[in-house]
Design a protein around this motif. Structure first.
Motif, PDB file in Angstrom:
ATOM      1  N   ASP A   1       0.856  -1.190   0.000  1.00 19.01           N
ATOM      2  CA  ASP A   1       0.000   0.000   0.000  1.00 19.01           C
ATOM      3  C   ASP A   1       0.893   1.241   0.000  1.00 19.01           C
ATOM      4  O   ASP A   1       1.687   1.437   0.930  1.00 19.01           O
ATOM      5  CB  ASP A   1      -0.896   0.021   1.237  1.00 19.01           C
ATOM      6  CG  ASP A   1      -1.761  -1.220   1.357  1.00 19.01           C
ATOM      7  OD1 ASP A   1      -1.919  -1.937   0.343  1.00 19.01           O
ATOM      8  OD2 ASP A   1      -2.290  -1.464   2.458  1.00 19.01           O
TER       9      ASP A   1
ATOM     10  N   LYS B   1      -7.586  -2.923  -5.193  1.00 20.02           N
ATOM     11  CA  LYS B   1      -7.511  -3.549  -3.869  1.00 20.02           C
ATOM     12  C   LYS B   1      -8.079  -2.571  -2.841  1.00 20.02           C
ATOM     13  O   LYS B   1      -7.455  -1.550  -2.547  1.00 20.02           O
ATOM     14  CB  LYS B   1      -6.075  -3.903  -3.484  1.00 20.02           C
ATOM     15  CG  LYS B   1      -5.980  -4.466  -2.060  1.00 20.02           C
ATOM     16  CD  LYS B   1      -4.552  -4.658  -1.591  1.00 20.02           C
ATOM     17  CE  LYS B   1      -4.513  -4.973  -0.098  1.00 20.02           C
ATOM     18  NZ  LYS B   1      -3.143  -5.173   0.416  1.00 20.02           N
TER      19      LYS B   1
ATOM     20  N   ASN C   1      -0.334  -0.630  -4.559  1.00 20.08           N
ATOM     21  CA  ASN C   1      -1.731  -0.285  -4.314  1.00 20.08           C
ATOM     22  C   ASN C   1      -1.763   1.196  -3.929  1.00 20.08           C
ATOM     23  O   ASN C   1      -1.352   1.561  -2.831  1.00 20.08           O
ATOM     24  CB  ASN C   1      -2.292  -1.136  -3.170  1.00 20.08           C
ATOM     25  CG  ASN C   1      -1.831  -2.589  -3.239  1.00 20.08           C
ATOM     26  OD1 ASN C   1      -1.841  -3.187  -4.306  1.00 20.08           O
ATOM     27  ND2 ASN C   1      -1.418  -3.153  -2.103  1.00 20.08           N
TER      28      ASN C   1
ATOM     29  N   CYS D   1       1.086  -9.459   0.564  1.00 18.94           N
ATOM     30  CA  CYS D   1       1.051  -8.073   1.014  1.00 18.94           C
ATOM     31  C   CYS D   1       2.176  -7.816   2.011  1.00 18.94           C
ATOM     32  O   CYS D   1       2.322  -8.536   3.001  1.00 18.94           O
ATOM     33  CB  CYS D   1      -0.294  -7.771   1.669  1.00 18.94           C
ATOM     34  SG  CYS D   1      -0.454  -6.057   2.231  1.00 18.94           S
TER      35      CYS D   1
ATOM     36  N   HIS E   1      -9.120  -0.717   0.640  1.00 18.45           N
ATOM     37  CA  HIS E   1      -8.281  -0.393   1.792  1.00 18.45           C
ATOM     38  C   HIS E   1      -9.032  -0.515   3.107  1.00 18.45           C
ATOM     39  O   HIS E   1     -10.235  -0.251   3.181  1.00 18.45           O
ATOM     40  CB  HIS E   1      -7.774   1.051   1.655  1.00 18.45           C
ATOM     41  CG  HIS E   1      -7.224   1.627   2.928  1.00 18.45           C
ATOM     42  ND1 HIS E   1      -5.941   1.399   3.360  1.00 18.45           N
ATOM     43  CD2 HIS E   1      -7.797   2.422   3.872  1.00 18.45           C
ATOM     44  CE1 HIS E   1      -5.740   2.033   4.503  1.00 18.45           C
ATOM     45  NE2 HIS E   1      -6.854   2.659   4.834  1.00 18.45           N
TER      46      HIS E   1
ATOM     47  N   TYR F   1     -11.942  -3.033   2.907  1.00 13.53           N
ATOM     48  CA  TYR F   1     -11.402  -4.371   2.622  1.00 13.53           C
ATOM     49  C   TYR F   1     -11.977  -5.384   3.607  1.00 13.53           C
ATOM     50  O   TYR F   1     -12.442  -6.467   3.219  1.00 13.53           O
ATOM     51  CB  TYR F   1      -9.880  -4.335   2.713  1.00 13.53           C
ATOM     52  CG  TYR F   1      -9.180  -5.618   2.304  1.00 13.53           C
ATOM     53  CD1 TYR F   1      -8.596  -5.739   1.036  1.00 13.53           C
ATOM     54  CD2 TYR F   1      -9.054  -6.693   3.182  1.00 13.53           C
ATOM     55  CE1 TYR F   1      -7.933  -6.892   0.665  1.00 13.53           C
ATOM     56  CE2 TYR F   1      -8.396  -7.853   2.808  1.00 13.53           C
ATOM     57  CZ  TYR F   1      -7.833  -7.948   1.554  1.00 13.53           C
ATOM     58  OH  TYR F   1      -7.176  -9.101   1.183  1.00 13.53           O
TER      59      TYR F   1
ATOM     60  N   HIS G   1      -6.428   1.814  -4.798  1.00 14.71           N
ATOM     61  CA  HIS G   1      -6.584   1.397  -3.401  1.00 14.71           C
ATOM     62  C   HIS G   1      -7.704   2.229  -2.787  1.00 14.71           C
ATOM     63  O   HIS G   1      -7.476   3.119  -1.958  1.00 14.71           O
ATOM     64  CB  HIS G   1      -5.256   1.630  -2.680  1.00 14.71           C
ATOM     65  CG  HIS G   1      -5.112   0.904  -1.384  1.00 14.71           C
ATOM     66  ND1 HIS G   1      -5.565  -0.375  -1.171  1.00 14.71           N
ATOM     67  CD2 HIS G   1      -4.531   1.292  -0.208  1.00 14.71           C
ATOM     68  CE1 HIS G   1      -5.270  -0.755   0.055  1.00 14.71           C
ATOM     69  NE2 HIS G   1      -4.656   0.250   0.670  1.00 14.71           N
TER      70      HIS G   1
ATOM     71  N   GLU H   1       0.134   7.041   0.309  1.00 14.16           N
ATOM     72  CA  GLU H   1      -0.840   7.385   1.335  1.00 14.16           C
ATOM     73  C   GLU H   1      -0.522   8.684   2.084  1.00 14.16           C
ATOM     74  O   GLU H   1      -1.229   9.050   3.022  1.00 14.16           O
ATOM     75  CB  GLU H   1      -0.984   6.215   2.315  1.00 14.16           C
ATOM     76  CG  GLU H   1      -1.601   4.991   1.644  1.00 14.16           C
ATOM     77  CD  GLU H   1      -1.774   3.804   2.578  1.00 14.16           C
ATOM     78  OE1 GLU H   1      -2.849   3.188   2.550  1.00 14.16           O
ATOM     79  OE2 GLU H   1      -0.819   3.489   3.326  1.00 14.16           O
TER      80      GLU H   1
END
Length: 245
Positions: free
Chosen positions: A8, A109, A32, A223, A111, A115, A62, A11
């Motif tokens: 990930d 995918k 992601n 991941c 988040h 998720y 994401h 961000e």
């Protein structure tokens, strides 16, 4: 095929920085990228896409609940249409920005809470799959590899969606084959346990649960997290374990 590594990224938001993205990219296969609802902003998205292109890393959207303050970790009571719409919105934002750099978004995918809700609630999962199916071209959906994978494959096939199943390097698994809740002791592995889990998964296709039971798991991607220098070093070791580099 060897497991791919996904992380990930993108961000950070404004002056707030999250993760060591530049250090992570040389070690992963899939990024992601946050789309602005839980993290990320237009400039961060553009920089993250550029890094992916530089390192020949495939990108995925994401998307999250609209929860910037809570970093997308709080579940929200949203309707089917709301979830489908805001997932499509975030997919479109990343894909459009990627096209400007001659990069193609390949998968989605979700988040955080979105998720978790996708894995636990059939109606949320259906709404997300519907969003992916509605996109103007084929895009894959990444979700957790569990013993319910055959059901998820059937659900996705009905909508014409292809799935990518992922496992987690640093998370402990409960006896039901799902991730042990973060509120429970041992939910996040030490580095030693993490590497042992990766080795077991890579060599045997098996996972050992919190109680010491084992189960088989079919995963396409693993991941990993690069929030700090120790995490980046761990990703490098995981890559060597899986790919012999």
């Amino acid at each position: 095929m060897p497991l791919l590594l996904n992380c990930d990224l993108g961000e950070s938001f404004g002056s707030w920085k999250m993760g060591l993205d530049e250090d992570v990219f040389p070690h992963i296969d899939q990024a992601n990228i946050a789309c602005g609802f839980h993290g990320g902003d237009p400039m961060v998205m553009m920089r993250t896409i550029a890094l992916a292109k530089q390192h020949n890393v495939s990108i995925g959207a994401h998307p999250a609940y609209p929860d910037l303050v809570g970093f997308g970790r709080r579940s929200m009571n949203c309707s089917h249409d709301e979830i489908t719409s805001f997932v499509l919105y975030q997919m479109s934002a990343l894909d459009g920005m990627a096209k400007s750099q001659d990069v193609t978004m390949e998968y989605v995918k979700p988040h955080g809470a979105l998720y978790n809700d996708m894995m636990a609630k059939a109606d949320v999962r259906r709404a997300i799959m519907q969003a992916v199916a509605m996109y103007h071209r084929p895009v894959k959906l990444m979700l957790q590899a569990t013993q319910e994978a055959p059901l998820h494959e059937t659900e996705a096939k009905q909508l014409g969606v292809e799935l990518i199943f992922e496992a987690f390097a640093d998370r402990c698994y409960d006896d039901d084959g799902k991730l042990l809740a973060r509120s429970k002791s041992g939910a996040v592995h030490t580095k030693e346990k993490m590497l042992a889990q990766v080795k077991q998964l890579n060599e045997q296709g098996m996972i050992t649960t919190v109680s010491g039971n084992t189960f088989s798991i079919k995963a396409d991607s693993l991941c990993v997290h690069g929030d700090n220098l120790e995490g980046v070093q761990a990703i490098s070791e995981i890559k060597r374990l899986i790919k012999g580099e």
